[in-house]
Design an enzyme around this catalytic site. Structure first.
Site, PDB file in Angstrom:
ATOM      1  N   HIS A  29       3.297 -36.615 -17.161  1.00  0.00           N
ATOM      2  CA  HIS A  29       4.269 -37.709 -17.065  1.00  0.00           C
ATOM      3  C   HIS A  29       4.749 -37.974 -18.484  1.00  0.00           C
ATOM      4  O   HIS A  29       3.931 -38.157 -19.397  1.00  0.00           O
ATOM      5  CB  HIS A  29       3.615 -38.949 -16.468  1.00  0.00           C
ATOM      6  CG  HIS A  29       3.141 -38.720 -15.063  1.00  0.00           C
ATOM      7  ND1 HIS A  29       3.834 -39.147 -13.969  1.00  0.00           N
ATOM      8  CD2 HIS A  29       2.052 -38.064 -14.578  1.00  0.00           C
ATOM      9  CE1 HIS A  29       3.192 -38.789 -12.860  1.00  0.00           C
ATOM     10  NE2 HIS A  29       2.098 -38.127 -13.210  1.00  0.00           N
ATOM     11  N   GLU A 210      -4.225 -37.359  -4.055  1.00  0.00           N
ATOM     12  CA  GLU A 210      -5.005 -37.811  -5.220  1.00  0.00           C
ATOM     13  C   GLU A 210      -5.888 -38.976  -4.727  1.00  0.00           C
ATOM     14  O   GLU A 210      -7.097 -38.965  -4.936  1.00  0.00           O
ATOM     15  CB  GLU A 210      -4.061 -38.270  -6.346  1.00  0.00           C
ATOM     16  CG  GLU A 210      -4.753 -38.794  -7.599  1.00  0.00           C
ATOM     17  CD  GLU A 210      -3.773 -39.404  -8.621  1.00  0.00           C
ATOM     18  OE1 GLU A 210      -2.619 -39.695  -8.250  1.00  0.00           O
ATOM     19  OE2 GLU A 210      -4.189 -39.604  -9.779  1.00  0.00           O
TER      20      GLU A 210
HETATM   21  N1  ADE Z   1       2.068 -41.932 -12.758  1.00  0.00           N
HETATM   22  C1  ADE Z   1       1.496 -41.594 -13.902  1.00  0.00           C
HETATM   23  N2  ADE Z   1       0.323 -40.963 -13.677  1.00  0.00           N
HETATM   24  C2  ADE Z   1       0.156 -40.915 -12.341  1.00  0.00           C
HETATM   25  C3  ADE Z   1      -0.842 -40.389 -11.486  1.00  0.00           C
HETATM   26  N3  ADE Z   1      -1.943 -39.781 -11.944  1.00  0.00           N
HETATM   27  N4  ADE Z   1      -0.674 -40.535 -10.158  1.00  0.00           N
HETATM   28  C4  ADE Z   1       0.412 -41.139  -9.685  1.00  0.00           C
HETATM   29  N5  ADE Z   1       1.384 -41.643 -10.441  1.00  0.00           N
HETATM   30  C5  ADE Z   1       1.265 -41.528 -11.768  1.00  0.00           C
HETATM   31 ZN    ZN Z   2       0.543 -37.348 -12.117  1.00  0.00          ZN
END
Ligand code: ADE
Ligand code: ZN
Length: 343
Positions: A29, A210
């Site tokens: 990101h 996740e």
């Molecule tokens: N935005 C920044 N890092 C993130 C992550 N690990 N999962 C979801 N959105 C994000």
């Molecule tokens: Zn991410």
């Protein structure tokens, strides 16, 4: 390809060689790569008080993933102008190049760069792209951008992000994706945005699996038609899904250090990355938001080599998978593939 015998101790020399291999990183990101000192410096310049997001030792301070998202947005709030993002680009690419990353993709969100306005977005993007071109010359790292909507900002904002993506597709912008809070809404709520991006010729990825279970990963493939998944690690309990991912050649952007730091898995030894590989799923290695998770690509390689006994051939295979799944054109893929062959 056979893996080295994990019972054989790895020599320091072997480990050093692995850690310094040229690397491809697909899942970062853009703002999440900002070192805390960089953000503190900008906050001081702009006279914004965000002191509460830092610990006394200077690192970012948050309790859990959901608080992390709040702290992330507070840190990002000091990036106010295109030049701020250009400075960020130079700083983060220098760090990535120090970790031997030769090709990187990063999620850039119009929500933070002009709020979804196409004209403003273009100004931010030009500044970032110019900085990336200079960094390629100065540090030898190639960057491509994935325009990213933010799930907890909802489908309307996502549509605006997709319009920005469609208007700037091609060249530097090669993909469209979604990050943010996976617990809010459904993947299919964002189908319009992903269809719009696909029609503009962009390749697709979304965060899934996740925090949610395997159904989220299935939804991402079936409802959005993505070819890559951000994380996807919670697919590991569903054998039929793993077979589908392998058959459809879907690539997982796995971020082991991020998963362990945020508590998705208690420790690296408990991470399913080896199980995913064993099932024939395409996996790749990334850092996600490295300073937030106290990691770097070199640290990821060292930890994986030590924990799973992976030798050089495994890391070379992971990088070959990553460049194969990269959202870049053929000429870039060929040029990077040559760089990966470096001994
Ligand atoms: N935005 C920044 N890092 C993130 C992550 N690990 N999962 C979801 N959105 C994000
Ligand atoms: Zn991410």
């Amino acid at each position: 390809m056979t893996d080295r015998d994990p019972n054989e101790p790895m020599t320091e020399e072997e480990l050093h060689h692995i850690v310094h291999l040229p690397k491809v990183e697909l899942h970062t990101h853009f703002e999440g790569m900002a070192p805390p000192a960089f953000i503190r410096g900008l906050a001081k310049e702009k006279k914004v008080d965000i002191s509460k997001i830092f610990r006394p030792d200077g690192s970012y301070d948050y309790r859990d993933f959901w608080h992390f998202l709040e702290v992330y947005e507070a840190a990002t709030s000091v990036l106010k102008k295109p030049e701020d993002f250009a400075r960020l680009c130079t700083a983060v690419l220098e760090k990535s190049a120090e970790n031997d990353v030769v090709y990187q993709e990063t999620f850039i969100s119009p929500d933070f760069c002009g709020g979804g306005d196409v004209g403003a977005w273009k100004e931010y993007l030009h500044a970032i792209e110019d900085a990336a071109t200079a960094a390629e010359r100065d540090f030898g790292i190639t960057l491509r951008g994935i325009v990213t909507c933010i799930r907890h900002n909802g489908p309307d904002q996502a549509r605006a992000a997709a319009r920005c993506a469609a208007e700037t597709a091609g060249g530097f912008i090669t993909g469209f994706g979604m990050g943010g809070d996976e617990k809010q809404g459904k993947q299919r709520d964002f189908a319009w945005a992903f269809d719009c991006a696909r029609e503009a010729g962009l390749q697709l990825t979304t965060h899934a699996g996740e925090w949610n279970g395997p159904q989220e990963v299935r939804d991402a493939v079936e409802d959005l038609g993505v070819s890559r998944i951000g994380h996807g690690v919670n697919a590991y309990t569903d054998i039929a899904l793993l077979e589908m991912l392998a058959e459809q050649d879907i690539t997982l952007e796995v971020c082991p250090g991020s998963n362990v730091f945020l508590g998705v898995f208690p420790a690296l030894k408990d991470h399913p990355i080896q199980k995913l590989r064993d099932r024939g799923v395409n996996v790749t290695i990334s850092t996600d938001d490295p300073p937030f998770f106290h990691t770097t690509m070199r640290q990821e390689y060292a930890a994986l080599a030590k924990t799973f006994g992976w030798g050089e051939e495994v890391f070379r295979e992971l990088n070959a998978t990553a460049i194969g799944a990269a959202f870049c054109d053929k000429a870039t893929r060929e040029a990077i593939t040559k760089q990966l062959e470096r001994k």
